[in-house]
Motif scaffolding. Structure first.
Motif, PDB file in Angstrom:
ATOM      1  N   THR A 163       0.844  -1.194   0.000  1.00  0.00           N
ATOM      2  CA  THR A 163       0.000   0.000   0.000  1.00  0.00           C
ATOM      3  C   THR A 163       0.876   1.240   0.000  1.00  0.00           C
ATOM      4  OG1 THR A 163      -1.775  -1.120   1.191  1.00  0.00           O
ATOM      5  CG2 THR A 163      -1.764   1.264   1.284  1.00  0.00           C
ATOM      6  N   TRP A 164       0.516   2.193  -0.851  1.00  0.00           N
ATOM      7  CA  TRP A 164       1.195   3.491  -0.928  1.00  0.00           C
ATOM      8  C   TRP A 164       0.093   4.542  -0.958  1.00  0.00           C
ATOM      9  CZ3 TRP A 164       6.447   4.493  -3.276  1.00  0.00           C
ATOM     10  CH2 TRP A 164       6.727   5.851  -3.323  1.00  0.00           C
ATOM     11  N   LEU A 165       0.004   5.344   0.089  1.00  0.00           N
ATOM     12  CA  LEU A 165      -1.059   6.330   0.205  1.00  0.00           C
ATOM     13  C   LEU A 165      -0.474   7.737   0.200  1.00  0.00           C
ATOM     14  CD1 LEU A 165      -2.845   4.585   3.184  1.00  0.00           C
ATOM     15  CD2 LEU A 165      -3.576   4.517   0.800  1.00  0.00           C
ATOM     16  N   GLU A 166      -1.017   8.614  -0.629  1.00  0.00           N
ATOM     17  CA  GLU A 166      -0.643  10.027  -0.580  1.00  0.00           C
ATOM     18  C   GLU A 166      -1.711  10.729   0.230  1.00  0.00           C
ATOM     19  OE1 GLU A 166       0.135  11.772  -4.354  1.00  0.00           O
ATOM     20  OE2 GLU A 166       1.931  10.571  -4.654  1.00  0.00           O
ATOM     21  N   ILE A 167      -1.262  11.489   1.235  1.00  0.00           N
ATOM     22  CA  ILE A 167      -2.212  12.141   2.135  1.00  0.00           C
ATOM     23  C   ILE A 167      -1.787  13.578   2.402  1.00  0.00           C
ATOM     24  CG2 ILE A 167      -2.857   9.978   3.271  1.00  0.00           C
ATOM     25  CD1 ILE A 167      -1.054  10.892   5.651  1.00  0.00           C
ATOM     26  N   GLU A 168      -2.730  14.352   2.896  1.00  0.00           N
ATOM     27  CA  GLU A 168      -2.465  15.720   3.349  1.00  0.00           C
ATOM     28  C   GLU A 168      -2.355  15.685   4.865  1.00  0.00           C
ATOM     29  OE1 GLU A 168      -2.181  18.805   1.898  1.00  0.00           O
ATOM     30  OE2 GLU A 168      -2.298  18.003  -0.131  1.00  0.00           O
ATOM     31  N   VAL A 169      -1.311  16.326   5.385  1.00  0.00           N
ATOM     32  CA  VAL A 169      -1.118  16.437   6.834  1.00  0.00           C
ATOM     33  C   VAL A 169      -0.840  17.891   7.165  1.00  0.00           C
ATOM     34  CG1 VAL A 169      -0.247  14.071   7.088  1.00  0.00           C
ATOM     35  CG2 VAL A 169       1.367  15.933   6.687  1.00  0.00           C
ATOM     36  N   PRO A 170      -1.067  18.281   8.409  1.00  0.00           N
ATOM     37  CA  PRO A 170      -0.738  19.655   8.796  1.00  0.00           C
ATOM     38  C   PRO A 170       0.768  19.888   8.721  1.00  0.00           C
ATOM     39  CG  PRO A 170      -2.058  18.552  10.489  1.00  0.00           C
ATOM     40  CD  PRO A 170      -1.672  17.515   9.490  1.00  0.00           C
ATOM     41  N   GLU A 171       1.159  21.151   8.519  1.00  0.00           N
ATOM     42  CA  GLU A 171       2.593  21.468   8.551  1.00  0.00           C
ATOM     43  C   GLU A 171       3.158  21.033   9.891  1.00  0.00           C
ATOM     44  OE1 GLU A 171       4.322  25.107   7.262  1.00  0.00           O
ATOM     45  OE2 GLU A 171       2.611  25.509   5.957  1.00  0.00           O
ATOM     46  N   HIS A 172       4.388  20.555   9.859  1.00  0.00           N
ATOM     47  CA  HIS A 172       5.105  20.097  11.053  1.00  0.00           C
ATOM     48  C   HIS A 172       4.505  18.832  11.667  1.00  0.00           C
ATOM     49  CE1 HIS A 172       7.185  23.860  10.648  1.00  0.00           C
ATOM     50  NE2 HIS A 172       6.073  24.528  10.816  1.00  0.00           N
TER      51      HIS A 172
END
Length: 89
Positions: free
Chosen positions: A14-23
């Motif tokens: 599995t390879w997931l691209e996600i958005e996370v908060p900065e830092h």
């Protein structure tokens, strides 16, 4: 920011691209990815994690575009495997 989280078993990857908060931390990215629901046997208390093949702690801070990798436990002794290969020569 965008990062990816990856984990692979011999028969499933599995390879997931996600958005996370900065830092965000490695732990936060793994949690936000939901990958532990897909792989319930994942045990972050014992399995190593890394960023681009370099082992890091779960509290390491991420930068945009980084790839978080969750490593499988070693199931064979590399030294023993090298010894067997030498025996074959």
């Amino acid at each position: 920011m965008k990062v990816s989280v990856t984990y692979a078993l011999p028969d499933r990857q599995t390879w997931l691209e996600i958005e996370v908060p900065e830092h965000a931390t490695v732990r936060e990215a793994i949690e936000l990815s939901g990958i532990t629901r897909s792989f319930p046997s994942l045990d972050l208390s014992t399995q190593k994690v890394g960023i681009f093949s370099k082992t890091v702690s779960l509290e390491a801070r991420l930068e945009p575009g980084q790839r978080v990798e969750i490593y499988r436990p070693i199931t064979a002794d590399p030294a023993a495997l090298r010894g067997n290969a030498e025996d074959d020569e």
